[in-house]
Design a protein around this motif. Structure first.
Motif, PDB file in Angstrom:
ATOM      1  N   THR A   1       0.108  11.308   4.020  1.00  0.00           N
ATOM      2  CA  THR A   1      -0.711  10.618   3.914  1.00  0.00           C
ATOM      3  C   THR A   1      -0.036   8.894   2.888  1.00  0.00           C
ATOM      4  OG1 THR A   1      -2.243  11.431   5.477  1.00  0.00           O
ATOM      5  CG2 THR A   1      -2.790   9.097   4.187  1.00  0.00           C
ATOM      6  N   GLN A   2      -0.203  10.195   1.596  1.00  0.00           N
ATOM      7  CA  GLN A   2       0.836   9.176   0.874  1.00  0.00           C
ATOM      8  C   GLN A   2       2.231   8.873   1.282  1.00  0.00           C
ATOM      9  OE1 GLN A   2      -0.718   8.842  -2.484  1.00  0.00           O
ATOM     10  NE2 GLN A   2      -2.808   9.645  -1.865  1.00  0.00           N
ATOM     11  N   VAL A   3       3.412   9.907   1.574  1.00  0.00           N
ATOM     12  CA  VAL A   3       4.243   9.402   2.096  1.00  0.00           C
ATOM     13  C   VAL A   3       4.364   8.361   2.883  1.00  0.00           C
ATOM     14  CG1 VAL A   3       6.301   9.848   3.141  1.00  0.00           C
ATOM     15  CG2 VAL A   3       5.461  11.391   1.557  1.00  0.00           C
ATOM     16  N   ALA A   4       3.492   7.866   3.882  1.00  0.00           N
ATOM     17  CA  ALA A   4       2.949   6.750   5.503  1.00  0.00           C
ATOM     18  C   ALA A   4       2.952   5.899   4.364  1.00  0.00           C
ATOM     19  CB  ALA A   4       2.622   7.565   6.324  1.00  0.00           C
ATOM     20  N   SER A   5       1.738   5.608   4.061  1.00  0.00           N
ATOM     21  CA  SER A   5       1.016   4.665   2.974  1.00  0.00           C
ATOM     22  C   SER A   5       1.834   4.042   1.936  1.00  0.00           C
ATOM     23  CB  SER A   5      -0.604   5.088   2.157  1.00  0.00           C
ATOM     24  OG  SER A   5      -0.266   5.929   0.918  1.00  0.00           O
ATOM     25  N   GLY A   6       3.112   4.741   1.195  1.00  0.00           N
ATOM     26  CA  GLY A   6       3.978   4.135   0.722  1.00  0.00           C
ATOM     27  C   GLY A   6       4.788   3.797   1.085  1.00  0.00           C
ATOM     28  N   ALA A   7       5.531   4.754   2.290  1.00  0.00           N
ATOM     29  CA  ALA A   7       6.903   3.525   2.857  1.00  0.00           C
ATOM     30  C   ALA A   7       5.835   2.357   3.739  1.00  0.00           C
ATOM     31  CB  ALA A   7       6.591   4.785   4.038  1.00  0.00           C
ATOM     32  N   VAL A   8       5.029   2.589   3.593  1.00  0.00           N
ATOM     33  CA  VAL A   8       4.028   1.202   4.057  1.00  0.00           C
ATOM     34  C   VAL A   8       3.635   0.126   3.739  1.00  0.00           C
ATOM     35  CG1 VAL A   8       2.026  -0.146   5.859  1.00  0.00           C
ATOM     36  CG2 VAL A   8       3.912   2.152   6.705  1.00  0.00           C
ATOM     37  N   ALA A   9       3.597  -0.028   2.569  1.00  0.00           N
ATOM     38  CA  ALA A   9       3.093  -0.323   1.391  1.00  0.00           C
ATOM     39  C   ALA A   9       4.625  -0.751   0.532  1.00  0.00           C
ATOM     40  CB  ALA A   9       2.554   0.039   0.001  1.00  0.00           C
ATOM     41  N   ILE A  10       5.709   0.132   1.182  1.00  0.00           N
ATOM     42  CA  ILE A  10       6.946  -0.746  -0.479  1.00  0.00           C
ATOM     43  C   ILE A  10       7.198  -1.682   1.087  1.00  0.00           C
ATOM     44  CG2 ILE A  10       9.456  -0.780  -0.568  1.00  0.00           C
ATOM     45  CD1 ILE A  10       8.120   2.163  -1.783  1.00  0.00           C
ATOM     46  N   ALA A  11       7.336  -1.865   2.496  1.00  0.00           N
ATOM     47  CA  ALA A  11       8.022  -2.592   3.331  1.00  0.00           C
ATOM     48  C   ALA A  11       7.189  -3.961   3.385  1.00  0.00           C
ATOM     49  CB  ALA A  11       7.746  -1.621   4.469  1.00  0.00           C
ATOM     50  N   THR A  12       5.821  -3.607   3.474  1.00  0.00           N
ATOM     51  CA  THR A  12       4.708  -4.831   3.520  1.00  0.00           C
ATOM     52  C   THR A  12       5.172  -5.184   1.617  1.00  0.00           C
ATOM     53  OG1 THR A  12       3.215  -3.483   4.750  1.00  0.00           O
ATOM     54  CG2 THR A  12       2.312  -5.462   3.657  1.00  0.00           C
ATOM     55  N   ALA A  13       5.464  -4.830   1.293  1.00  0.00           N
ATOM     56  CA  ALA A  13       5.615  -5.726  -0.189  1.00  0.00           C
ATOM     57  C   ALA A  13       6.906  -6.509  -0.771  1.00  0.00           C
ATOM     58  CB  ALA A  13       5.379  -5.170  -1.420  1.00  0.00           C
ATOM     59  N   ALA A  14       7.934  -5.902  -0.076  1.00  0.00           N
ATOM     60  CA  ALA A  14       9.557  -6.836   0.237  1.00  0.00           C
ATOM     61  C   ALA A  14       8.924  -7.528   1.430  1.00  0.00           C
ATOM     62  CB  ALA A  14      10.220  -5.222   0.567  1.00  0.00           C
ATOM     63  N   THR A  15       8.571  -7.762   2.227  1.00  0.00           N
ATOM     64  CA  THR A  15       8.452  -8.323   3.413  1.00  0.00           C
ATOM     65  C   THR A  15       7.918  -9.826   2.640  1.00  0.00           C
ATOM     66  OG1 THR A  15       8.810  -7.582   4.623  1.00  0.00           O
ATOM     67  CG2 THR A  15       7.290  -9.302   5.957  1.00  0.00           C
ATOM     68  N   LEU A  16       6.322  -9.381   1.674  1.00  0.00           N
ATOM     69  CA  LEU A  16       5.947 -10.760   1.096  1.00  0.00           C
ATOM     70  C   LEU A  16       6.895 -11.420   0.134  1.00  0.00           C
ATOM     71  CD1 LEU A  16       1.954  -8.919   0.555  1.00  0.00           C
ATOM     72  CD2 LEU A  16       2.769 -10.900   2.195  1.00  0.00           C
ATOM     73  N   LEU A  17       7.038 -10.691  -0.676  1.00  0.00           N
ATOM     74  CA  LEU A  17       8.515 -11.214  -1.919  1.00  0.00           C
ATOM     75  C   LEU A  17       9.226 -12.034  -1.386  1.00  0.00           C
ATOM     76  CD1 LEU A  17       8.718  -8.141  -4.100  1.00  0.00           C
ATOM     77  CD2 LEU A  17       7.771 -10.390  -3.610  1.00  0.00           C
ATOM     78  N   ALA A  18       9.594 -11.508   0.589  1.00  0.00           N
ATOM     79  CA  ALA A  18      10.734 -12.605   0.681  1.00  0.00           C
ATOM     80  C   ALA A  18       9.939 -13.741   1.389  1.00  0.00           C
ATOM     81  CB  ALA A  18      11.449 -11.942   1.571  1.00  0.00           C
ATOM     82  N   LEU A  19       9.071 -13.894   1.956  1.00  0.00           N
ATOM     83  CA  LEU A  19       8.356 -14.856   2.547  1.00  0.00           C
ATOM     84  C   LEU A  19       7.766 -15.757   1.487  1.00  0.00           C
ATOM     85  CD1 LEU A  19       6.760 -15.645   4.800  1.00  0.00           C
ATOM     86  CD2 LEU A  19       5.193 -14.828   4.127  1.00  0.00           C
ATOM     87  N   GLY A  20       7.559 -15.077   0.086  1.00  0.00           N
ATOM     88  CA  GLY A  20       6.682 -16.232  -0.707  1.00  0.00           C
ATOM     89  C   GLY A  20       8.207 -16.482  -1.300  1.00  0.00           C
ATOM     90  N   GLY A  21       9.540 -16.401  -1.632  1.00  0.00           N
ATOM     91  CA  GLY A  21      10.456 -17.121  -1.810  1.00  0.00           C
ATOM     92  C   GLY A  21      10.760 -17.892  -0.529  1.00  0.00           C
ATOM     93  N   ALA A  22      11.331 -17.159   0.432  1.00  0.00           N
ATOM     94  CA  ALA A  22      11.067 -18.326   2.062  1.00  0.00           C
ATOM     95  C   ALA A  22      10.177 -19.765   1.449  1.00  0.00           C
ATOM     96  CB  ALA A  22      11.329 -17.861   3.106  1.00  0.00           C
TER      97      ALA A  22
END
Length: 349
Positions: free
Chosen positions: A246-267
């Motif tokens: 569960t920690q692995v899955a939640s970490g992977a989802v959080a990293i993907a979500t965070a990267a998407t939010l950073l790109a969206l914020g820049g856009a």
């Protein structure tokens, strides 16, 4: 000169100026994460009178998952470092006149792809040994089995928003004389003036982001899929293995979500910087003539520019929380006794 500028700038103007710096969002996210971690602990100690250092022990992490946790934790930090280094080098050390800086928006996405690819490699190479005693699952496991539901919803919303924003901005963009879709054409009605063509988040900026998003979705799905389907080692430590997965899955989802939010914020910053322009003044301040410009989505561009810092703060906070959660030292592992013939294995999901 600087003193006169500060004289005319009020507190709100200073705050707005500070929030135009993307790295200030990282500083603010750091304070928020400290508050999230420290305030509940202080309240718990005051309410229960527990001694310093008290509290529930961290869950045991089986050895087969430690390398994955460390890789994802370090990867979350690497995404922050990549974002910060790119921002500093591009903004302060390079002269990029008339250069399409597409990597500014794709950097967090590709950094997350690299991070998750390393984690997936560890799962495939080191995280799938032959079980000592095969454990038959009582339910079918899929890539959704161990992931956080709220995380999936938030990540999907961020993904769809960035995808829709990139496509809509690309369709609204126009090309320059070199065929680069980097302009937004804003007409000035009822005049003979040429349309204004400010730089914009067009296809030349958005296509690399779309490619990065496709790779990010693929590697995130593969990580969740392989994390869920690998067999348990023995019946008795199933609960600990389930928690580690569960920690692995939640970490992977959080990293993907965070990267998407950073790109969206820049856009959103880019779109809001020029896409919200609504007036053009021709001439000097005393004798200038002001014309109204029309672009149907100017209000949305201004709203996106205002939301950009919040998206960046959320992305940085997610990455910091993932790093802290996965890199902190767990409780010492306990040796699990071998099950006796009469032992009933725990139900396995």
């Amino acid at each position: 000169m600087s003193q006169s500028i500060l004289t005319f700038m009020g507190p709100m103007d200073l705050a707005a100026a500070v929030f135009t710096l993307p790295l200030f969002s990282l500083v603010l996210a750091g304070f928020i994460v400290v508050g999230i971690l420290v305030v509940p602990r202080v309240r718990r100690r005051r309410g229960s009178g527990a001694a310093p250092g008290g509290g529930a022990p961290l869950p045991t992490v089986p050895a087969r998952y430690r390398s994955e946790h460390r890789a994802l934790g370090i990867g979350a930090i690497a995404v922050i470092v990549a974002y910060a280094v790119e921002n500093v080098i591009r903004g302060y050390l390079l002269d990029l006149v008339d250069i399409v800086e597409w990597w500014q928006y794709a950097t967090p996405v590709f950094a997350a792809v690299f991070c998750l690819t390393v984690g997936l490699g560890l799962i495939v190479v080191r995280g799938t040994p032959q079980p000592d005693e095969p454990v038959v699952p009582t339910a079918r496991r899929t890539w959704l089995s161990f992931g956080p539901r709220a995380g999936f919803v938030g990540g999907t919303i961020a993904l769809v928003t960035l995808l829709a924003t990139t496509i809509a901005a690309g369709l609204a963009s126009s090309s320059d004389e070199r065929g680069r879709f980097i302009y937004l054409e804003i007409p000035v009605p009822n005049t003979q003036l040429e349309p204004l063509r400010p730089w914009f988040y067009g296809w030349d900026f958005g296509v690399p982001v779309l490619l990065g998003l496709a790779a990010l979705v693929l590697v995130t799905w593969a990580t969740l899929h392989r994390n869920a389907l690998r067999p348990y080692l023995r019946p008795e430590p199933v609960a600990a293995e389930r928690n580690a997965r569960t920690q692995v899955a939640s970490g992977a989802v959080a990293i993907a979500t965070a990267a998407t939010l950073l790109a969206l914020g820049g856009a959103f910053r880019f779109i809001g910087r020029y896409g919200s322009m609504s007036q053009l003044t021709v001439g000097n301040d005393d004798h200038g003539i002001t014309y109204d410009m029309t672009w149907r989505y100017a209000e949305f561009a201004a709203l996106g520019g205002g939301l950009a810092p919040a998206l960046e703060v959320t992305g940085f906070a997610l990455l910091l929380l993932v790093a802290i959660r996965l890199l902190r030292r767990p409780a010492p592992e306990r040796q699990h006794p071998r099950p006796q013939p009469s032992t009933q294995p725990e139900s396995v999901r």
